[in-house]
Scaffold this active site. Sequence first.
Site: not given
Length: 219
Positions: A12, A14
């Site tokens: 991922d 953020d």
Amino acid sequence: MSSEALGAVLFDMDGTLVDTEDLWWEACAEVAVGLGSALGPEDRQALFGLPVEDAASHVSGRIPGSPGPAAVAALLTTAFTAKIENGVTTLPGAVALLEALRAAGIPAGLVSASPRPVVDLVLETVGGDRFRLSVAAGDSERNKPAPDPYLAAARRLGVDPASCVAIEDSPTGIASAAGAGCAVLAVGLGGTAPEGVAAVSSLENVDLALLRLLVTRAT
């Protein structure tokens, strides 16, 4: 499956690789104020880890006379991109882990719920050459929490999702990765990580041995 059978590591973006969660919240809050309404602490929690389209629906629902989710999504993307353009901070351990994967010949992929312009800006900071591919919002039929982004990444890499470890920092992302059949490692969630999901406080605590162990345990 042996402990060496780690097909890929899917990150991922953020809050996992780069410290952008505060920037995301600031963008959401500013857009809401610009449309005539303020968000509160409960909204910050609700918006944590959401794709832009879901965040736009949430913000739109808080604003009387809202222009609608599509218009709000465009405003959120513009506001968030502007903040990212001012620079982002790579989280501790991220670069070292990516370099370890590259040295070992293990593909790394970026799987983000953020729009492509934001992903490309972040890749300039983290180093796009450290990733075999990136998947952004719109690159798969559905965004997180659906499994589509992780399935798309595994398909493009030519690996079985079950041989992949997904590293995530939100319930939305964890649901997406688990739904795709990946082993999941939660980072920075502390005691709020879902039951049965391996968790670490920082990427500084992650090495190849742990990632291989997670794939072995999952299979």
